[in-house]
Motif scaffolding. Structure first.
Motif, short mmCIF file in Angstrom:
data_model
loop_
_atom_site.label_atom_id
_atom_site.label_comp_id
_atom_site.label_asym_id
_atom_site.label_seq_id
_atom_site.Cartn_x
_atom_site.Cartn_y
_atom_site.Cartn_z
N UNK A 130 0.85 -1.18 0.00
CA UNK A 130 0.00 0.00 0.00
C UNK A 130 0.89 1.24 0.00
N UNK A 131 0.83 2.05 -1.05
CA UNK A 131 1.69 3.25 -1.08
C UNK A 131 1.22 4.27 -0.05
N UNK A 132 2.17 5.02 0.47
CA UNK A 132 1.83 6.11 1.38
C UNK A 132 1.19 7.23 0.58
N UNK A 133 0.59 8.17 1.26
CA UNK A 133 -0.02 9.31 0.58
C UNK A 133 1.01 10.05 -0.24
N UNK A 134 2.21 10.22 0.34
CA UNK A 134 3.29 10.92 -0.37
C UNK A 134 3.66 10.16 -1.64
N UNK A 135 3.78 8.83 -1.54
CA UNK A 135 4.12 8.03 -2.72
C UNK A 135 3.03 8.12 -3.78
N UNK A 170 11.88 6.00 -12.77
CA UNK A 170 12.16 4.83 -11.92
C UNK A 170 13.26 5.15 -10.91
N UNK A 171 14.29 5.84 -11.34
CA UNK A 171 15.36 6.24 -10.42
C UNK A 171 14.81 7.12 -9.30
N UNK A 185 13.16 8.01 -3.70
CA UNK A 185 12.13 8.41 -2.74
C UNK A 185 11.88 7.30 -1.74
N UNK A 186 11.80 6.08 -2.23
CA UNK A 186 11.58 4.94 -1.33
C UNK A 186 12.75 4.80 -0.35
N UNK A 187 13.97 5.01 -0.84
CA UNK A 187 15.14 4.92 0.02
C UNK A 187 15.10 6.00 1.10
N UNK A 188 14.77 7.22 0.71
CA UNK A 188 14.69 8.33 1.67
C UNK A 188 13.60 8.04 2.70
N UNK A 189 12.45 7.58 2.24
CA UNK A 189 11.38 7.27 3.18
C UNK A 189 11.79 6.16 4.14
N UNK A 190 12.54 5.18 3.64
CA UNK A 190 13.04 4.12 4.50
C UNK A 190 13.99 4.67 5.54
N UNK A 191 14.86 5.58 5.14
CA UNK A 191 15.78 6.20 6.09
C UNK A 191 15.02 7.03 7.11
N UNK A 192 14.01 7.77 6.66
CA UNK A 192 13.20 8.58 7.57
C UNK A 192 12.50 7.70 8.61
#
Length: 81
Positions: free
Chosen positions: A4-9, A62-63, A68-75
């Motif tokens: 399920x994507x986040x609202x931001x995604x 895609x990059x 974005x997914x990496x940043x969200x994971x770090x956050x």
């Protein structure tokens, strides 16, 4: 269980466009018969460049999604500390 994507995604996917460009349609497009050989050649070159640009745009999308997914994971990992 699905992803399920986040609202931001979801917002980013909406901004970027969730469907890939149709990179192959330009290859089958008809060339008008009233063009000179030079004009036909130029039109074919333009279509080739357009296809290359569409593929580059898709790669960059895609990059960006991956970054974005990496940043969200770090956050989320720093929030848990």
């Amino acid at each position: 269980m699905g992803f399920e994507p986040t609202t931001k995604q979801a917002e980013i996917a909406n901004l970027l466009g969730s469907t890939p460009p149709d990179n192959l349609l330009f290859l089958s497009a008809a060339v008008p018969v009233d063009l000179s050989p030079e004009e036909r050649s130029e039109l074919e070159d333009i279509r080739r460049r357009k296809g290359a640009l569409l593929m580059e745009i898709q790669r960059l999308r895609e990059e960006l999604r991956e970054a974005i997914m990496e940043v969200e994971g770090l956050e989320s990992s720093t929030e848990g500390r």
